[in-house]
Design a protein around this motif. Structure first.
Motif, short mmCIF file in Angstrom:
data_model
loop_
_atom_site.label_atom_id
_atom_site.label_comp_id
_atom_site.label_asym_id
_atom_site.label_seq_id
_atom_site.Cartn_x
_atom_site.Cartn_y
_atom_site.Cartn_z
N LEU A 36 54.06 49.72 44.06
CA LEU A 36 52.84 49.72 44.61
C LEU A 36 52.49 48.19 44.84
O LEU A 36 52.95 47.22 44.23
N ASP A 37 51.72 48.17 45.99
CA ASP A 37 51.07 47.01 46.45
C ASP A 37 49.63 46.78 45.81
O ASP A 37 48.93 47.78 45.43
N ARG A 38 49.13 45.39 45.90
CA ARG A 38 47.42 45.37 45.62
C ARG A 38 46.59 46.50 46.02
O ARG A 38 45.78 46.87 45.79
N ASP A 39 46.98 46.57 47.80
CA ASP A 39 46.15 47.22 48.53
C ASP A 39 45.91 48.79 48.13
O ASP A 39 44.95 49.26 48.13
N SER A 40 47.27 49.26 47.95
CA SER A 40 47.30 50.66 47.43
C SER A 40 46.47 50.94 46.20
O SER A 40 45.70 51.83 46.08
#
Length: 331
Positions: free
Chosen positions: A220-224
């Motif tokens: 995962l990335d921060r936006d997700s």
């Protein structure tokens, strides 16, 4: 239906499967994202919806090189009301006995691996009912001796914690996104602890050469996390939500971990052949694009096994499969 293995697949083990444990519609497409993240050109990646009773045929399991068990908003403790969870546990135990196939589990996937192999899972042992934040993972001496980890650190040095020279594989700490209400409370017998974190004492662990489990979410990335998880977590107080927002915006070391996992899935004594820091970063970005709301429109397929496109990073956005509803919570 999944593509049947060819003689070359059997010989070269180019067959992989995503075991999808998440039926929430907002995660529709994460099987494609994982194939983009962990796959390579020429491989076959299948999508099996565990929550719909789909699992690879045990009679063909030796034709697979690797399996990836996803996260889920469900808990492994939901087995009484969700029979598919118990079915998956028993299936995993049989696969591990057969051997010769790599299994990587993330969050719920790590938890169900633990229970299937004799460990225990319970509610978070920390004082936080639901953890959603960027967290520091301290790796163990056993982790520092793993060739796939050592190679990943040398090629893609973790720097989110502001430490380490390029060639030093000691005193390592890794920053990772966490999202869980449960955690592994006891490892399976003979399992090896590879990393600990403030909210998950068994953050990263392995069993033999074929099982690798991670409680956090390097996919995962921060936006997700901010758009797909935070708005749906009722257990967070206003202060905890504010902390999550600020914490999740900090740098993480996911590229290092993904480099390690890519090597592990192929049984490499180090990194996957052809992987460089730039190549791994492109796979991470391809995964992010699929998970983001800006990805190409997604197509909902019928609830049956489907072939997931091989994760060539320049092949464009792909259609994804899935259905359902709710927020990722248990793992």
């Amino acid at each position: 239906m999944p593509q049947q293995p060819t003689p070359d697949d059997e010989k070269n083990k180019m067959r992989f499967a995503v075991l999808d444990c998440e039926d929430s519609v907002k995660w529709d497409g994460h099987a494609i994202a994982l194939s983009r993240l962990l796959g390579a050109h020429g491989e076959t990646w299948e999508h099996h919806r565990c929550w719909s009773g789909e699992l690879p045929d045990l009679r063909e399991i030796e034709s697979y090189q690797g399996l990836v068990i996803t996260g889920s908003h469900y808990s492994t403790r939901d087995e009484q009301t969700l029979p598919w969870i118990g079915n998956l546990k028993r299936w995993i135990a049989k696969v591990v006995v057969v051997g010769d196939v790599k299994i990587y589990g993330v969050c719920f996937g790590a938890q169900i691996l633990a229970e299937a192999l004799g460990g225990q899972v319970g509610k978070n042992v920390c004082a936080i009912p639901f953890v959603l934040q960027r967290e520091i993972v301290t790796v163990t001496e056993a982790m520092k001796r793993r060739p796939d980890y050592v190679a990943a650190v040398r090629l893609i040095p973790p720097n989110a914690c502001g430490q380490l020279s390029k060639n030093k594989a000691s005193e390592q700490k890794l920053a990772m996104i966490q999202s869980h209400g449960d955690c592994v409370t006891q490892l399976p017998s003979s399992a090896t602890l590879l990393g600990t974190s403030p909210t998950a004492p068994h953050e990263i662990w392995a069993l033999g050469e074929d099982v690798l489990a991670v409680q956090g979410h390097p996919e995962l990335d921060r936006d997700s996390a901010l758009t797909k998880i935070l708005p749906h977590v009722r257990a967070l107080t206003e202060d905890a939500a504010a902390f999550a927002k600020s914490s999740l915006r900090l740098e993480v070391d996911h590229v290092t971990l993904i480099g390690m996992v890519r090597g592990f899935l192929r049984g490499c004594d180090g990194l996957m052949v052809g992987d460089t820091a730039e190549v791994v970063a492109r796979h991470v970005e391809a995964c992010r694009l699929v998970l983001s709301d800006t990805a190409a429109p997604r197509v909902h397929a019928a609830s049956q096994n489907v072939s997931v496109a091989s994760s060539t990073v320049d092949s464009g956005a792909a259609a994804a499969a899935g259905a359902g509803g709710a927020a990722r919570g248990g793992g």
